[in-house]
Design an enzyme around this catalytic site. Structure first.
Site, PDB file in Angstrom:
ATOM      1  N   ASP A 295     -31.579  72.746 -63.418  1.00 30.38           N
ATOM      2  CA  ASP A 295     -32.578  73.814 -63.535  1.00 30.38           C
ATOM      3  C   ASP A 295     -32.027  75.008 -64.317  1.00 30.38           C
ATOM      4  O   ASP A 295     -32.764  75.659 -65.062  1.00 30.38           O
ATOM      5  CB  ASP A 295     -33.039  74.254 -62.137  1.00 30.38           C
ATOM      6  CG  ASP A 295     -33.885  73.172 -61.460  1.00 30.38           C
ATOM      7  OD1 ASP A 295     -34.408  72.283 -62.161  1.00 30.38           O
ATOM      8  OD2 ASP A 295     -34.014  73.218 -60.216  1.00 30.38           O
TER       9      ASP A 295
ATOM     10  N   HIS B  30     -11.729  61.068 -63.665  1.00 24.21           N
ATOM     11  CA  HIS B  30     -11.054  60.089 -64.524  1.00 24.21           C
ATOM     12  C   HIS B  30     -10.599  58.841 -63.784  1.00 24.21           C
ATOM     13  O   HIS B  30      -9.650  58.183 -64.212  1.00 24.21           O
ATOM     14  CB  HIS B  30      -9.894  60.749 -65.300  1.00 24.21           C
ATOM     15  CG  HIS B  30     -10.384  61.623 -66.411  1.00 24.21           C
ATOM     16  ND1 HIS B  30      -9.566  62.202 -67.352  1.00 24.21           N
ATOM     17  CD2 HIS B  30     -11.656  62.000 -66.743  1.00 24.21           C
ATOM     18  CE1 HIS B  30     -10.304  62.909 -68.212  1.00 24.21           C
ATOM     19  NE2 HIS B  30     -11.563  62.802 -67.844  1.00 24.21           N
TER      20      HIS B  30
ATOM     21  N   ASP C  22     -18.353  62.723 -64.926  1.00 25.17           N
ATOM     22  CA  ASP C  22     -17.695  63.117 -66.189  1.00 25.17           C
ATOM     23  C   ASP C  22     -17.957  62.064 -67.261  1.00 25.17           C
ATOM     24  O   ASP C  22     -17.217  61.123 -67.371  1.00 25.17           O
ATOM     25  CB  ASP C  22     -16.189  63.278 -65.948  1.00 25.17           C
ATOM     26  CG  ASP C  22     -15.443  63.703 -67.202  1.00 25.17           C
ATOM     27  OD1 ASP C  22     -16.086  64.132 -68.163  1.00 25.17           O
ATOM     28  OD2 ASP C  22     -14.206  63.573 -67.207  1.00 25.17           O
TER      29      ASP C  22
ATOM     30  N   GLU D  66     -14.938  62.755 -76.740  1.00 26.27           N
ATOM     31  CA  GLU D  66     -14.431  64.015 -76.163  1.00 26.27           C
ATOM     32  C   GLU D  66     -13.119  63.758 -75.440  1.00 26.27           C
ATOM     33  O   GLU D  66     -12.180  64.551 -75.507  1.00 26.27           O
ATOM     34  CB  GLU D  66     -15.459  64.611 -75.188  1.00 26.27           C
ATOM     35  CG  GLU D  66     -15.077  65.986 -74.640  1.00 26.27           C
ATOM     36  CD  GLU D  66     -14.286  65.979 -73.333  1.00 26.27           C
ATOM     37  OE1 GLU D  66     -13.931  67.071 -72.858  1.00 26.27           O
ATOM     38  OE2 GLU D  66     -14.002  64.899 -72.791  1.00 26.27           O
ATOM     39  N   GLU D  67     -13.079  62.640 -74.730  1.00 25.85           N
ATOM     40  CA  GLU D  67     -11.928  62.341 -73.878  1.00 25.85           C
ATOM     41  C   GLU D  67     -10.646  62.105 -74.674  1.00 25.85           C
ATOM     42  O   GLU D  67      -9.564  62.121 -74.110  1.00 25.85           O
ATOM     43  CB  GLU D  67     -12.223  61.122 -72.986  1.00 25.85           C
ATOM     44  CG  GLU D  67     -13.396  61.318 -72.017  1.00 25.85           C
ATOM     45  CD  GLU D  67     -13.104  62.294 -70.893  1.00 25.85           C
ATOM     46  OE1 GLU D  67     -12.011  62.901 -70.889  1.00 25.85           O
ATOM     47  OE2 GLU D  67     -13.972  62.453 -70.021  1.00 25.85           O
TER      48      GLU D  67
ATOM     49  N   HIS E 199     -20.688  65.799 -73.681  1.00 26.81           N
ATOM     50  CA  HIS E 199     -20.040  64.575 -74.168  1.00 26.81           C
ATOM     51  C   HIS E 199     -20.570  63.372 -73.414  1.00 26.81           C
ATOM     52  O   HIS E 199     -20.796  63.410 -72.207  1.00 26.81           O
ATOM     53  CB  HIS E 199     -18.513  64.672 -74.158  1.00 26.81           C
ATOM     54  CG  HIS E 199     -17.798  64.512 -72.856  1.00 26.81           C
ATOM     55  ND1 HIS E 199     -17.451  63.272 -72.336  1.00 26.81           N
ATOM     56  CD2 HIS E 199     -17.313  65.425 -71.987  1.00 26.81           C
ATOM     57  CE1 HIS E 199     -16.773  63.450 -71.206  1.00 26.81           C
ATOM     58  NE2 HIS E 199     -16.682  64.744 -70.962  1.00 26.81           N
TER      59      HIS E 199
ATOM     60  N   ASP F 225     -20.493  69.921 -69.097  1.00 29.39           N
ATOM     61  CA  ASP F 225     -19.485  68.879 -68.890  1.00 29.39           C
ATOM     62  C   ASP F 225     -19.102  68.920 -67.411  1.00 29.39           C
ATOM     63  O   ASP F 225     -18.452  69.869 -66.975  1.00 29.39           O
ATOM     64  CB  ASP F 225     -18.275  69.181 -69.797  1.00 29.39           C
ATOM     65  CG  ASP F 225     -17.218  68.079 -69.783  1.00 29.39           C
ATOM     66  OD1 ASP F 225     -17.375  67.098 -69.036  1.00 29.39           O
ATOM     67  OD2 ASP F 225     -16.232  68.221 -70.533  1.00 29.39           O
TER      68      ASP F 225
ATOM     69  N   ASP G 293     -39.254  73.377 -63.711  1.00 36.81           N
ATOM     70  CA  ASP G 293     -38.280  72.760 -62.820  1.00 36.81           C
ATOM     71  C   ASP G 293     -37.901  71.394 -63.416  1.00 36.81           C
ATOM     72  O   ASP G 293     -38.762  70.652 -63.873  1.00 36.81           O
ATOM     73  CB  ASP G 293     -38.938  72.564 -61.444  1.00 36.81           C
ATOM     74  CG  ASP G 293     -37.968  71.977 -60.448  1.00 36.81           C
ATOM     75  OD1 ASP G 293     -37.163  72.738 -59.903  1.00 36.81           O
ATOM     76  OD2 ASP G 293     -37.996  70.743 -60.236  1.00 36.81           O
ATOM     77  N   ILE G 294     -36.621  71.109 -63.435  1.00 39.49           N
ATOM     78  CA  ILE G 294     -36.177  69.805 -63.945  1.00 39.49           C
ATOM     79  C   ILE G 294     -36.114  68.829 -62.771  1.00 39.49           C
ATOM     80  O   ILE G 294     -35.386  69.075 -61.799  1.00 39.49           O
ATOM     81  CB  ILE G 294     -34.787  69.939 -64.616  1.00 39.49           C
ATOM     82  CG1 ILE G 294     -34.835  70.913 -65.805  1.00 39.49           C
ATOM     83  CG2 ILE G 294     -34.253  68.572 -65.053  1.00 39.49           C
ATOM     84  CD1 ILE G 294     -35.752  70.512 -66.945  1.00 39.49           C
TER      85      ILE G 294
HETATM   86  N1  DPN Z   1     -13.574  68.040 -70.359  1.00 36.41           N
HETATM   87  C1  DPN Z   1     -13.501  67.418 -69.058  1.00 36.41           C
HETATM   88  C2  DPN Z   1     -13.029  66.042 -69.276  1.00 36.41           C
HETATM   89  O1  DPN Z   1     -13.769  65.410 -69.944  1.00 36.41           O
HETATM   90  O2  DPN Z   1     -12.007  65.607 -68.830  1.00 36.41           O
HETATM   91  C3  DPN Z   1     -12.824  68.210 -68.014  1.00 36.41           C
HETATM   92  C4  DPN Z   1     -13.243  69.623 -68.010  1.00 36.41           C
HETATM   93  C5  DPN Z   1     -14.577  69.970 -68.226  1.00 36.41           C
HETATM   94  C6  DPN Z   1     -12.333  70.599 -67.832  1.00 36.41           C
HETATM   95  C7  DPN Z   1     -14.950  71.306 -68.274  1.00 36.41           C
HETATM   96  C8  DPN Z   1     -12.694  71.926 -67.863  1.00 36.41           C
HETATM   97  C9  DPN Z   1     -14.015  72.277 -68.097  1.00 36.41           C
HETATM   98 ZN    ZN Z   2     -13.442  63.816 -68.869  1.00 42.38          ZN
END
Ligand code: DPN
Ligand code: ZN
Ligand code: CA
Length: 321
Positions: free
Chosen positions: A308, A289, A126, A160-161, A114, A189, A32-33
């Site tokens: 988990d 965002h 996010d 990533e963004e 990310h 993500d 379990d985490i």
């Molecule tokens: N990649 C995400 C972002 O960083 O804005 C949004 C996202 C994640 C969209 C996973 C779809 C699936």
């Molecule tokens: Zn994002």
């Protein structure tokens, strides 16, 4: 000595019994985490953001401080870490790669998330959530002394963004042989969205819509993740490999992929609210965002279940085939 009384046939029988495994080889159960540990990492990301101009974005000091935090935790747990820098948009970006010593170097299971935020805020859902959850899964591997059949590798991606930059640079840095060793890539993500959905990347394109199936092996990853959720009584839905997160560069070179996602700016439908609770007609993450993506922007239940599921997937996919 009892064996002297067994005679020849008895001694053979005893030897055979001694050589027979007591139980068939089976994968060790995933731990379990602890959600408290995952949330402690999120608090650290929030503090790092607060102390560095309010974000953890590419090229900003909050990004590097986040990376240093994750790296220090992994180093003290016994991981072999390396910072891979790249340059993008006139700034230096960094990926962090962490290898757990041992396992078959020709069969690598990788999990990634990310670590950068957008400039408008701390990026706690996010993608503090994916970053913290895979960090805690990595630390759970170390705590349990797990020695998987496959070699385990974790990655935290930069930029990533700005268009999956870090993960793309990582994949393109690999030789064809190195790519072929990666038997699976798990992507996390946004796994704590406040109005959460339970989405699993649609490896087999079972819904027949959107993007096609992932590379061979993606369906097995999807079903492994789904078996965790069905075991806790949570119905999942597929989400397409639409190219919006860091699995993109992996599937483009044929690496099987999977993972979970709790939703971004899309709105939860009435049917989804009946399935999972939460508010219909409201975004999965209203703070997507924005500056309100703070430690208050987290659904603990979703984060706990997804964390988990990460341990479950790592253990199940890295053990005996
Ligand atoms: N990649 C995400 C972002 O960083 O804005 C949004 C996202 C994640 C969209 C996973 C779809 C699936
Ligand atoms: Zn994002
Ligand atoms: Ca689909």
């Amino acid at each position: 000595m009892k064996t002297r009384l067994l005679g020849f046939a008895g001694a053979i029988a005893l030897a055979a019994a001694t050589l027979t495994p007591i139980a068939p080889a089976s994968a060790a159960a995933a731990p379990d985490i602890p959600i408290a540990n995952v949330k402690a990492h999120l608090s650290q990301f929030q503090s790092i953001s607060n102390a560095n101009g309010g974000n953890r974005a590419h090229g900003r000091p909050g990004y590097r401080a986040s990376l240093d935090y994750v790296k220090a935790r992994l180093d003290s747990a016994g991981y072999q870490t390396s910072i891979r820098s790249f340059s993008y948009n006139g700034a230096t970006g960094y990926n962090l790669i962490a290898d757990w010593p041992g396992g078959d170097a020709n069969q690598v299971l990788m999990a990634g998330a990310h670590l950068d935020s957008v400039r408008s805020g701390a990026g706690i859902n996010d993608n503090g959530t994916g970053s913290a959850a895979i960090l805690e899964a990595a630390l759970a591997v170390a705590r349990s002394g797990y020695q998987p059949t496959k070699h385990l590798r974790f990655g935290w991606w930069g930029a990533e963004e700005l268009g999956l930059i870090g993960s793309s640079r990582y994949v393109s840095s690999l030789t064809a042989t190195e790519r072929s060793r990666i038997k699976g890539y798990l992507n996390y993500d946004m796994v704590g969205s406040p109005n959460a959905g339970y989405f699993v990347y649609d490896g087999d394109n079972s819904d027949g819509v959107g993007s096609g199936p992932g590379p061979a092996g993606s369906a097995q990853i999807e079903s492994t993740i789904n078996s965790y959720f069905s075991g806790i009584g949570v119905t999942t839905r597929g989400t397409d490999f639409d190219g919006r997160s860091d699995y993109g560069p992996f599937i483009r070179v044929g690496i099987p992929a999977g993972g979970t996602f709790t939703g971004a700016e899309g709105r939860k439908t009435t049917a989804q609210a009946q399935l999972w609770g939460g508010q219909a007609g409201v975004a999965f993450d209203r703070c997507y965002h924005s500056s309100c993506d703070t430690t208050s922007n987290i659904n603990d239940t979703a984060l706990d279940r997804n964390s988990d599921s990460i341990a479950h997937a790592i253990w199940a996919l890295s053990g005996p085939a």
